[in-house]
Enzyme design. Structure first.
Site, PDB file in Angstrom:
ATOM      1  N   ARG A  26       0.749  -1.039   0.128  1.00  0.00           N
ATOM      2  CA  ARG A  26      -0.050  -0.082   0.149  1.00  0.00           C
ATOM      3  C   ARG A  26       1.003   1.349  -0.021  1.00  0.00           C
ATOM      4  O   ARG A  26       0.644   2.130  -0.874  1.00  0.00           O
ATOM      5  CB  ARG A  26      -0.755   0.104   1.098  1.00  0.00           C
ATOM      6  CG  ARG A  26      -2.087   0.958   1.392  1.00  0.00           C
ATOM      7  CD  ARG A  26      -2.880   0.934   2.257  1.00  0.00           C
ATOM      8  NE  ARG A  26      -3.522  -0.298   2.327  1.00  0.00           N
ATOM      9  CZ  ARG A  26      -4.518  -0.808   3.431  1.00  0.00           C
ATOM     10  NH1 ARG A  26      -4.637   0.118   4.326  1.00  0.00           N
ATOM     11  NH2 ARG A  26      -4.862  -1.877   3.521  1.00  0.00           N
ATOM     12  N   HIS A  72      -7.605  -4.439  -8.024  1.00  0.00           N
ATOM     13  CA  HIS A  72      -7.234  -3.628  -6.384  1.00  0.00           C
ATOM     14  C   HIS A  72      -8.606  -3.412  -5.925  1.00  0.00           C
ATOM     15  O   HIS A  72      -9.199  -2.717  -5.881  1.00  0.00           O
ATOM     16  CB  HIS A  72      -6.819  -2.319  -7.059  1.00  0.00           C
ATOM     17  CG  HIS A  72      -5.933  -1.593  -5.799  1.00  0.00           C
ATOM     18  ND1 HIS A  72      -4.813  -1.931  -5.205  1.00  0.00           N
ATOM     19  CD2 HIS A  72      -6.742  -0.545  -4.974  1.00  0.00           C
ATOM     20  CE1 HIS A  72      -4.615  -0.979  -4.150  1.00  0.00           C
ATOM     21  NE2 HIS A  72      -5.421  -0.079  -4.070  1.00  0.00           N
ATOM     22  N   TYR A 116     -17.806  12.633 -14.215  1.00  0.00           N
ATOM     23  CA  TYR A 116     -17.536  13.808 -14.998  1.00  0.00           C
ATOM     24  C   TYR A 116     -16.282  13.660 -15.811  1.00  0.00           C
ATOM     25  O   TYR A 116     -16.002  14.575 -16.901  1.00  0.00           O
ATOM     26  CB  TYR A 116     -17.875  14.924 -14.233  1.00  0.00           C
ATOM     27  CG  TYR A 116     -19.288  15.417 -13.765  1.00  0.00           C
ATOM     28  CD1 TYR A 116     -20.505  15.173 -14.607  1.00  0.00           C
ATOM     29  CD2 TYR A 116     -19.369  15.035 -12.284  1.00  0.00           C
ATOM     30  CE1 TYR A 116     -21.595  15.388 -13.797  1.00  0.00           C
ATOM     31  CE2 TYR A 116     -20.549  15.344 -11.606  1.00  0.00           C
ATOM     32  CZ  TYR A 116     -21.690  15.299 -12.446  1.00  0.00           C
ATOM     33  OH  TYR A 116     -22.911  15.430 -11.844  1.00  0.00           O
TER      34      TYR A 116
END
Length: 394
Positions: A26, A72, A116
């Site tokens: 991570r 993931h 968007y």
């Protein structure tokens, strides 16, 4: 069946496995490609979607969906935030993702929702991925064993030093500032010719970090040398400013660059607070005239105020001067987290590239050998064409 176990041992063992997972999977980047697993998976998923630098854009929501579905299995917002950061020119020295739409700004405004915005890879990202089809690196199974993903990218581009990295794990942290790509390449060329070169020799080529937002490095040469040699330290960065003379001996102070990581809107709030609370009597007004370029105007109360002294006070009281930490804590080629000095990171990248080029060469040789074998067979067939036709007919 119930196993009796000491609570303290059980807790320690489970926390240790969690800490290891956080460190390895991570928070810490790999020294070879300079990427954390989420970034690597993002680039690989975008490559699978054929989002090259010369192709059309695709919705970020589609990319994030592919990343969390195939590679993931974490929160979509965390993946999207990582994606946004790789596209922000004020955060990344050499952006890896080309974003279309609102991807946030230096004032601290967030990016628009992923439904968007659109994205594709940049040419830098293509350099990181170059050679994946030619057995350049090892692959591993994805979390559900349905697909494969690369353990590390071939990385033609020295991403770790060029774009830097930051992350907090359990008991470990990393903070690597970005550097100039030309300086890194010169240092790499030198280390190829002189593998025994010292850190001091390499610092001649990489004199310090190179931030996307600019700024002035005000650290001593010895301090920079010590930081790079130990892989730990820090750099003091100040805003770039100049005195602009006006009529009748008056002047203004123009700030054209602010330190890396400073949010401009918060900086303006702090300056305005100092003026309104009269903690700084030397300033009369502040204007933000920024457009494409950064432009902050400071108006002194009197033309008799020394500009240098005024700025020294502001450097102490605001984020016009910050200290950027250096902690080159990375995962090496043996999958062990360690703090590396500058030379070790350059050598690790050089060795990785050497291995990648060998593997790509061997892959191409195998392809050529296979093709030659087929052509040898075709030559035999061509020389005995009549016999072959008669065998087919009969």
């Amino acid at each position: 069946k119930i196993n009796k176990e000491n609570f303290e041992d059980a807790l320690g063992q489970r926390y240790a496995s969690y800490a290891l997972s956080t460190i390895m999977s991570r928070s810490l980047p790999d020294v070879r490609d300079g990427l954390k697993p989420v970034h690597r998976r993002l680039l690989y998923a975008m490559r699978e979607l054929k989002l090259n630098s010369n192709s059309s854009f695709k919705k970020c929501a589609r990319v994030v969906g592919d990343v969390i579905g195939k590679f993931h299995p974490h929160g979509d917002q965390a993946v999207y935030d990582s994606m946004v950061r790789l596209a922000q020119e004020f955060n990344v020295r050499y952006p890896i993702i080309d974003g279309q739409g609102n991807f946030g700004n230096i004032d601290g405004d967030n990016a628009a929702a992923m439904r968007y915005t659109e994205a594709r890879l940049t040419q830098v990202a293509e350099l990181l991925l170059e050679g994946l089809d030619e057995d350049a690196v090892d692959f591993k199974e994805t979390y559900d064993s349905e697909d494969e993903e690369p353990l590390v990218l071939p990385s033609t581009f020295p991403n770790l030093l060029a774009n830097g990295a930051s992350g907090i794990a359990v008991g470990m942290a990393t903070s690597i500032p970005p550097h100039n790509i030309l300086e890194i390449c010169k240092a790499l060329l030198y280390i190829i010719d002189y593998p025994e070169a010292s850190n001091e020799e390499l610092i001649k080529f990489i004199p310090g970090p190179d931030f996307p937002t600019g700024g002035v490095l005000v650290e001593t040469k010895q301090s920079i040398r010590d930081a790079y040699s130990a892989g730990k330290g820090g750099f003091r960065i100040r805003a770039k400013w100049e005195r602009v003379n006006l009529k009748r001996g008056n002047y203004q102070i123009l700030i054209s660059e602010i330190p890396f990581g400073v949010v401009k809107s918060r900086l303006m709030e702090k300056l305005e607070e100092l003026v309104s609370l009269r903690k700084l009597d030397w300033l009369s007004d502040i204007h933000d005239e920024s457009a494409e370029d950064l432009r902050i105007i400071l108006e002194p109360k009197s033309r008799n105020i020394d500009a240098e002294k005024l700025m020294e006070v502001l450097f102490k009281m605001t984020d016009l001067e910050v200290k950027i930490p250096l902690n080159m804590n990375v995962i090496d080629s043996d999958n062990i987290p360690k703090v590396m000095p500058l030379k070790s990171t350059l050598l690790a990248f050089k060795n990785h590239r050497k291995n990648v080029l060998k593997r790509r060469k061997n892959f191409r040789l195998k392809q050529i050998t296979k093709r030659i074998e087929i052509l040898d067979g075709l030559l035999v067939a061509y020389k005995n064409i009549d016999e072959i036709i008669s065998i087919i007919r009969e």
